[in-house]
Design an enzyme around this catalytic site. Sequence first.
Site, short mmCIF file in Angstrom:
data_model
loop_
_atom_site.label_atom_id
_atom_site.label_comp_id
_atom_site.label_asym_id
_atom_site.label_seq_id
_atom_site.Cartn_x
_atom_site.Cartn_y
_atom_site.Cartn_z
N GLU A 142 0.83 -1.29 0.13
CA GLU A 142 -0.05 0.00 0.20
C GLU A 142 0.80 1.25 -0.14
O GLU A 142 0.59 2.38 0.70
CB GLU A 142 -0.98 -0.11 1.13
CG GLU A 142 -2.12 -1.30 1.07
CD GLU A 142 -2.93 -1.35 2.25
OE1 GLU A 142 -2.90 -0.29 2.84
OE2 GLU A 142 -3.73 -2.24 2.30
N GLU A 251 -5.14 -8.62 0.51
CA GLU A 251 -6.08 -8.30 1.24
C GLU A 251 -7.47 -7.78 0.63
O GLU A 251 -7.30 -7.07 -0.51
CB GLU A 251 -5.44 -6.94 2.00
CG GLU A 251 -4.44 -7.07 3.06
CD GLU A 251 -4.27 -5.87 3.74
OE1 GLU A 251 -5.08 -5.03 4.04
OE2 GLU A 251 -2.94 -5.60 4.02
#
Length: 328
Positions: A142, A251
């Site tokens: 991320e 995720e």
Amino acid sequence: MAAALAVTTLTAGTAPPATAATPPKLPRKLSGMAWASGAYMPEYVPSAQADFGKQRGARSDVAVTYSGRANWGEISSPTWLWHTWKDARQTLVISSAPFPEVGGYSLAACARGKYNKYWRTFGENAARSGMANRTVVRLAWEFNGTWVAWAAYNPVHFVKCWRHVVGSAESKAPGLRWDWSVNRGIGDALSDATRAWPGKKYVDYVGIDSYDGYPAVTTKAGWDKQLNGNQGLRYWARFAKRKGKRLSMAEWGLYPGYAWKGNGGGDNANYMKKMFGFFRENRANLAYEAYFNSPDPAHAGALSLNPKARAEYRKQVRSAIRLAQVKK
């Protein structure tokens, strides 16, 4: 094994050597599904993955974990994870910070090779564990968001840092695999995440983190934005193919918790249906996906807390198993 690096000594500031990448083997399919599938479980033990398998009616192929990131010992020596998973059959995914979150460490220093010795230690520990060939390192995940210490405000620094990390670790453990994982959509730290692409010699998987929010998949428009919006799911699926890499989703899941109040979809069966449609669409190039099964109130995405979505998830898992049987 992204870079297939020769074993060599790397000094600070020296660009790691790289040769042509060799496609990694996919995680083994214990689940019986048409693609490799698993979960993040807050208990980092095989028994938790076994419990998840019972909940959904299919064993886990992949276990997503996180190493500590308060100091170098936690990052370079996550030996407890390798010890815990050594006798399990799942592929281990370790989400790892490139440097500690506190102490004045930076992407700029990493880009100069200042932390190479710690990543050589990581490689040594991975090799010693016997788990290197079953470990995926989800490095600096991320990075296009502002909430991580390694946010890629300067993508040149990020790329150089990534290459130093991979080169250093693989000089000791060439069997490791590397997952370059973005957050879906336009990032606040880096609006065009492709600017931080390290090069195909240094990456095995192109990953996406994506949840049911911003926008929630409670309307057709919400799903269309997640799927087809700027840097949405299909954008990254196409990007992975162009780079000759397999897609991953370490995720994904519901987000009913208070952290996304008003922006999450709640107990959303439709989200499950749509995500499994995306997996089926990309199954030929999907390395793995892992549901984020967190009961933490801020997130609250655990299947046990969302009965409607859980029922649909189980239904979709059964469908993915039948799809694999048809292919045979």
